[in-house]
Design a protein around this motif. Structure first.
Motif, PDB file in Angstrom:
ATOM      1  N   ARG A 212      70.196  76.661  48.730  1.00  0.00           N
ATOM      2  CA  ARG A 212      70.507  76.958  47.334  1.00  0.00           C
ATOM      3  C   ARG A 212      70.367  75.708  46.461  1.00  0.00           C
ATOM      4  NH1 ARG A 212      75.523  75.132  45.735  1.00  0.00           N
ATOM      5  NH2 ARG A 212      76.874  74.465  47.455  1.00  0.00           N
ATOM      6  N   GLU A 213      70.301  75.948  45.164  1.00  0.00           N
ATOM      7  CA  GLU A 213      70.122  74.842  44.225  1.00  0.00           C
ATOM      8  C   GLU A 213      71.395  73.998  44.136  1.00  0.00           C
ATOM      9  OE1 GLU A 213      66.810  76.979  41.336  1.00  0.00           O
ATOM     10  OE2 GLU A 213      68.858  76.701  40.594  1.00  0.00           O
ATOM     11  N   ARG A 214      71.215  72.682  44.272  1.00  0.00           N
ATOM     12  CA  ARG A 214      72.312  71.721  44.119  1.00  0.00           C
ATOM     13  C   ARG A 214      71.812  70.564  43.286  1.00  0.00           C
ATOM     14  NH1 ARG A 214      70.049  72.584  48.961  1.00  0.00           N
ATOM     15  NH2 ARG A 214      70.650  70.624  49.941  1.00  0.00           N
ATOM     16  N   SER A 215      72.454  70.330  42.148  1.00  0.00           N
ATOM     17  CA  SER A 215      72.033  69.268  41.228  1.00  0.00           C
ATOM     18  C   SER A 215      72.820  67.990  41.475  1.00  0.00           C
ATOM     19  CB  SER A 215      72.251  69.699  39.774  1.00  0.00           C
ATOM     20  OG  SER A 215      71.515  70.852  39.455  1.00  0.00           O
ATOM     21  N   ARG A 216      72.122  66.864  41.427  1.00  0.00           N
ATOM     22  CA  ARG A 216      72.802  65.568  41.435  1.00  0.00           C
ATOM     23  C   ARG A 216      73.502  65.378  40.087  1.00  0.00           C
ATOM     24  NH1 ARG A 216      68.850  60.828  42.546  1.00  0.00           N
ATOM     25  NH2 ARG A 216      70.802  59.663  42.746  1.00  0.00           N
ATOM     26  N   LEU A 217      74.543  64.583  40.075  1.00  0.00           N
ATOM     27  CA  LEU A 217      75.227  64.282  38.823  1.00  0.00           C
ATOM     28  C   LEU A 217      74.308  63.460  37.926  1.00  0.00           C
ATOM     29  CD1 LEU A 217      78.789  63.359  40.131  1.00  0.00           C
ATOM     30  CD2 LEU A 217      78.060  65.496  39.053  1.00  0.00           C
ATOM     31  N   PRO A 218      74.311  63.730  36.612  1.00  0.00           N
ATOM     32  CA  PRO A 218      73.414  62.991  35.711  1.00  0.00           C
ATOM     33  C   PRO A 218      73.625  61.488  35.763  1.00  0.00           C
ATOM     34  CG  PRO A 218      74.985  64.364  34.480  1.00  0.00           C
ATOM     35  CD  PRO A 218      75.056  64.778  35.897  1.00  0.00           C
ATOM     36  N   GLU A 219      74.885  61.042  35.902  1.00  0.00           N
ATOM     37  CA  GLU A 219      75.131  59.600  35.920  1.00  0.00           C
ATOM     38  C   GLU A 219      74.494  58.924  37.128  1.00  0.00           C
ATOM     39  OE1 GLU A 219      79.259  61.508  36.917  1.00  0.00           O
ATOM     40  OE2 GLU A 219      77.479  61.990  35.708  1.00  0.00           O
ATOM     41  N   ASP A 220      74.398  59.653  38.258  1.00  0.00           N
ATOM     42  CA  ASP A 220      73.756  59.075  39.446  1.00  0.00           C
ATOM     43  C   ASP A 220      72.243  58.968  39.255  1.00  0.00           C
ATOM     44  OD1 ASP A 220      76.134  58.760  40.865  1.00  0.00           O
ATOM     45  OD2 ASP A 220      76.060  60.798  41.666  1.00  0.00           O
ATOM     46  N   ILE A 221      71.650  59.988  38.615  1.00  0.00           N
ATOM     47  CA  ILE A 221      70.203  59.959  38.348  1.00  0.00           C
ATOM     48  C   ILE A 221      69.881  58.853  37.360  1.00  0.00           C
ATOM     49  CG2 ILE A 221      68.264  61.269  37.419  1.00  0.00           C
ATOM     50  CD1 ILE A 221      69.855  63.825  38.242  1.00  0.00           C
ATOM     51  N   ILE A 222      70.634  58.793  36.270  1.00  0.00           N
ATOM     52  CA  ILE A 222      70.374  57.786  35.232  1.00  0.00           C
ATOM     53  C   ILE A 222      70.534  56.382  35.801  1.00  0.00           C
ATOM     54  CG2 ILE A 222      71.259  56.845  33.057  1.00  0.00           C
ATOM     55  CD1 ILE A 222      71.941  59.811  32.307  1.00  0.00           C
ATOM     56  N   ALA A 223      71.574  56.181  36.636  1.00  0.00           N
ATOM     57  CA  ALA A 223      71.782  54.863  37.254  1.00  0.00           C
ATOM     58  C   ALA A 223      70.603  54.488  38.150  1.00  0.00           C
ATOM     59  CB  ALA A 223      73.075  54.867  38.052  1.00  0.00           C
ATOM     60  N   GLU A 224      70.056  55.457  38.890  1.00  0.00           N
ATOM     61  CA  GLU A 224      68.923  55.173  39.771  1.00  0.00           C
ATOM     62  C   GLU A 224      67.689  54.789  38.958  1.00  0.00           C
ATOM     63  OE1 GLU A 224      66.193  57.187  43.327  1.00  0.00           O
ATOM     64  OE2 GLU A 224      68.021  58.208  42.651  1.00  0.00           O
ATOM     65  N   VAL A 225      67.425  55.519  37.876  1.00  0.00           N
ATOM     66  CA  VAL A 225      66.247  55.209  37.056  1.00  0.00           C
ATOM     67  C   VAL A 225      66.412  53.851  36.369  1.00  0.00           C
ATOM     68  CG1 VAL A 225      64.853  55.928  35.076  1.00  0.00           C
ATOM     69  CG2 VAL A 225      65.652  57.638  36.729  1.00  0.00           C
ATOM     70  N   LYS A 226      67.615  53.545  35.891  1.00  0.00           N
ATOM     71  CA  LYS A 226      67.854  52.226  35.281  1.00  0.00           C
ATOM     72  C   LYS A 226      67.634  51.112  36.302  1.00  0.00           C
ATOM     73  CE  LYS A 226      71.057  53.417  31.536  1.00  0.00           C
ATOM     74  NZ  LYS A 226      72.460  53.299  31.028  1.00  0.00           N
ATOM     75  N   SER A 227      68.097  51.342  37.523  1.00  0.00           N
ATOM     76  CA  SER A 227      67.912  50.352  38.586  1.00  0.00           C
ATOM     77  C   SER A 227      66.430  50.143  38.887  1.00  0.00           C
ATOM     78  CB  SER A 227      68.649  50.803  39.841  1.00  0.00           C
ATOM     79  OG  SER A 227      68.418  49.918  40.920  1.00  0.00           O
ATOM     80  N   LEU A 228      65.674  51.234  38.931  1.00  0.00           N
ATOM     81  CA  LEU A 228      64.231  51.128  39.174  1.00  0.00           C
ATOM     82  C   LEU A 228      63.543  50.359  38.052  1.00  0.00           C
ATOM     83  CD1 LEU A 228      63.634  54.755  40.487  1.00  0.00           C
ATOM     84  CD2 LEU A 228      63.267  52.661  41.807  1.00  0.00           C
ATOM     85  N   ALA A 229      63.972  50.592  36.829  1.00  0.00           N
ATOM     86  CA  ALA A 229      63.399  49.865  35.686  1.00  0.00           C
ATOM     87  C   ALA A 229      63.655  48.366  35.826  1.00  0.00           C
ATOM     88  CB  ALA A 229      63.979  50.391  34.386  1.00  0.00           C
ATOM     89  N   LEU A 230      64.868  47.993  36.220  1.00  0.00           N
ATOM     90  CA  LEU A 230      65.204  46.580  36.406  1.00  0.00           C
ATOM     91  C   LEU A 230      64.415  45.958  37.549  1.00  0.00           C
ATOM     92  CD1 LEU A 230      69.088  46.684  35.909  1.00  0.00           C
ATOM     93  CD2 LEU A 230      67.396  45.686  34.350  1.00  0.00           C
ATOM     94  N   GLU A 231      64.059  46.768  38.553  1.00  0.00           N
ATOM     95  CA  GLU A 231      63.276  46.273  39.691  1.00  0.00           C
ATOM     96  C   GLU A 231      61.790  46.166  39.369  1.00  0.00           C
ATOM     97  OE1 GLU A 231      64.086  48.561  43.253  1.00  0.00           O
ATOM     98  OE2 GLU A 231      66.196  48.756  42.674  1.00  0.00           O
ATOM     99  N   GLY A 232      61.391  46.581  38.176  1.00  0.00           N
ATOM    100  CA  GLY A 232      60.002  46.445  37.770  1.00  0.00           C
ATOM    101  C   GLY A 232      59.139  47.671  38.001  1.00  0.00           C
ATOM    102  N   TYR A 233      59.761  48.810  38.330  1.00  0.00           N
ATOM    103  CA  TYR A 233      58.976  50.028  38.500  1.00  0.00           C
ATOM    104  C   TYR A 233      58.424  50.479  37.143  1.00  0.00           C
ATOM    105  CZ  TYR A 233      59.963  50.673  43.420  1.00  0.00           C
ATOM    106  OH  TYR A 233      59.994  50.513  44.794  1.00  0.00           O
ATOM    107  N   LYS A 234      57.217  51.020  37.182  1.00  0.00           N
ATOM    108  CA  LYS A 234      56.552  51.436  35.950  1.00  0.00           C
ATOM    109  C   LYS A 234      56.601  52.950  35.735  1.00  0.00           C
ATOM    110  CE  LYS A 234      55.140  47.247  35.026  1.00  0.00           C
ATOM    111  NZ  LYS A 234      53.832  46.752  35.458  1.00  0.00           N
ATOM    112  N   GLU A 235      56.839  53.709  36.806  1.00  0.00           N
ATOM    113  CA  GLU A 235      56.783  55.162  36.684  1.00  0.00           C
ATOM    114  C   GLU A 235      57.751  55.817  37.650  1.00  0.00           C
ATOM    115  OE1 GLU A 235      52.873  57.112  36.303  1.00  0.00           O
ATOM    116  OE2 GLU A 235      53.440  58.328  38.043  1.00  0.00           O
ATOM    117  N   VAL A 236      58.478  56.825  37.161  1.00  0.00           N
ATOM    118  CA  VAL A 236      59.302  57.653  38.037  1.00  0.00           C
ATOM    119  C   VAL A 236      58.869  59.101  37.864  1.00  0.00           C
ATOM    120  CG1 VAL A 236      61.290  56.107  38.019  1.00  0.00           C
ATOM    121  CG2 VAL A 236      61.163  57.954  36.330  1.00  0.00           C
TER     122      VAL A 236
END
Length: 478
Positions: A212-236
């Motif tokens: 069944r569908e299970r969504s991650r919490l928005p704060e966990d997703i946003i934190a992961e994308v912010k972390s990737l941005a700081l690590e120099g990732y260009k695309e998610v």
């Protein structure tokens, strides 16, 4: 003497059909100290089949193995642990995996201590477990899509008891945050925003294998994308079986459109997402998509058929007219958008007229690419039992006609970029020449151009000189 099973927890298709209304528990991944150095001096190799979700799962599996001390091997033949992360969407994919598993018997002869594992969507099918037990008794571990985080425990058990393990959950696992990742790309990242699928299209096995569908919490997703941005990732790329239903199980009045709007504010150059279900692609999501900026003007929107009658038999929950209306709105809000799709031909007893409706929809939508398939019955799904009097010859002819039209759309979609300057995120070198770089535009167009390898991972400007059906050729702009 063959190994015995120390545990044998097999999936049940009947149980997998159930949707238990319970709260999803979020766990924090922690590695028990007794598993540390379990893989010291040993190697691993992962073979991945199927969709982006499987690729993301393989990055977690690799991350766990490296945390245990395993090192990635150059080839599977020389690996101490070989993992097949599988896809169940079509029968020929499963047959291929069984062929590959058969070859691994030789690995066990050369290295009796090697461990062969099967995981992914195939492992969630009860018939597959019985077939593996019968045809591939040398497979040591079978685990599913819901308990990847338990891999250290399963390996420990097999290594220390010289046993075999089958551990596949029939119910949905909870969400586990903080699982270590070994990402395949240094600048492009998969980010799961949800797991599972509640759509139950009549031809599809995924709701049974992914739960069944299970969504991650928005704060966990946003934190992961912010972390990737700081690590120099260009695309998610945001991942879900149906990203447009994100958040509906959270009961916090926060949907996919809200998530897109929040991620739009993060300083990362590119955001993509897949896969979208047309029934849930609402006006709020279209408005968020139209914000532009780091939200790329490319959308994969599977239609499956251009006939409302066939769509009803597929349980897609939208009509031809509703799909066309969404495409019209998208093109009004994002004029430069490139749209691709998925289409099935030869759905049981699809008529000539219904097939022609698919062809006319393809023309109306102006798709710039499509994944096209002949219907493949999957045991356990309703459509597998539908009467079907369409000949294989007719199905193949329809696929040929459809592909001819789709390929024209590929070329037309590419040609509109001739003479333009595009920003290209450089992936690597071409398979045909070390002097040719390859990468993708915001519209997800593949571009080849001459350049130095130092540009890999950078976003560069390229003037498009020539368009072909499958790629663009360009010249680096100084």
């Amino acid at each position: 003497m063959s190994k015995k099973y120390s545990r044998y927890l097999v999936p049940s298709l009947r149980d997998a059909r159930k949707r238990i209304n319970r709260e999803t528990i979020i766990h924090k991944y922690e590695l028990d100290s007794k598993y540390i150095s379990l893989g010291a001096g040993k190697t691993y190799f992962i073979k991945t089949y199927g969709c982006q979700g499987n690729l993301a799962d393989s990055e977690k599996i690799a991350g766990i193995l490296e945390e245990l001390g395993f090192i990635k091997a150059e080839c599977e033949e020389l690996s101490d642990v070989v993992i097949f992360n599988t896809c169940a969407i079509r029968e020929n994919a499963e047959n291929r995996v069984f062929g590959e598993l058969g070859r691994t018997k030789k690995y066990k002869k050369d290295n009796p201590d090697s461990i062969i594992c099967l995981c992914g969507c195939m492992a969630q099918e009860e018939k597959v477990i019985e077939k593996v037990k019968r045809l591939c008794p040398h497979v040591d571990i079978i685990f599913g899509t819901h308990n990847i985080s338990q891999l250290p425990e399963l390996l420990y058990e097999v290594i220390n008891t010289s046993s075999k393990v089958v551990d596949v959950l029939s119910y949905e696992g909870d969400i586990v945050e903080g699982v270590p990742l070994k990402r395949d790309h240094s600048k492009k990242a998969w980010v799961n925003i949800m797991y599972g699928c509640d759509e139950f299209c009549t031809y599809c096995i995924v709701p049974y294998t992914r739960g069944r569908e299970r969504s991650r919490l928005p704060e966990d997703i946003i934190a992961e994308v912010k972390s990737l941005a700081l690590e120099g990732y260009k695309e998610v790329t945001l991942l879900g079986q149906n990203v447009n239903s994100y958040g509906r199980d959270l009961d916090i009045n926060y949907t996919f459109s809200n998530l897109l709007t929040d991620l739009h504010k993060i300083d990362i150059p590119r955001i993509r997402f897949t896969t979208s279900h047309p029934k849930d692609f609402d006006d709020a999501t279209i408005d968020a998509f139209a914000l532009g900026g780091n939200i790329m003007p490319y959308l994969h929107l599977p239609v499956q058929s251009g006939s409302s009658n066939v769509l009803k038999k597929m349980n897609r929950k939208y009509t031809r007219e509703e799909y066309l209306d969404k495409v019209r709105k998208l093109k009004e809000k994002v004029p430069n958008i490139s749209i691709t799709t998925d289409i099935i031909v030869g759905f049981p007893n699809e008529t000539d007229e219904e097939f022609k409706e698919t062809l006319t929809l393809v023309e109306e939508c102006g798709f710039e690419g499509a994944y096209t398939f002949i219907f493949s019955p999957r045991e356990g799904t309703p459509a597998a039992t539908y009467p079907d009097e369409i000949s294989e010859e007719t199905k193949k002819q329809r696929l040929y006609e459809l592909n001819k039209l789709v390929n024209e759309g590929y070329l037309k979609g590419n040609k509109r970029f001739e003479g333009t300057i595009q920003e290209v995120l450089v992936d690597g070198v071409s398979s045909k020449s070390d002097n040719v770089l390859t990468g993708y535009t915001p519209n997800n167009k593949l571009v080849n151009f001459n350049g130095d390898k130092s540009l890999i991972g950078e976003i560069v400007k390229v003037k498009i000189e020539k368009a072909f059906s499958w790629h663009l050729r360009g010249k680096l702009v100084d």
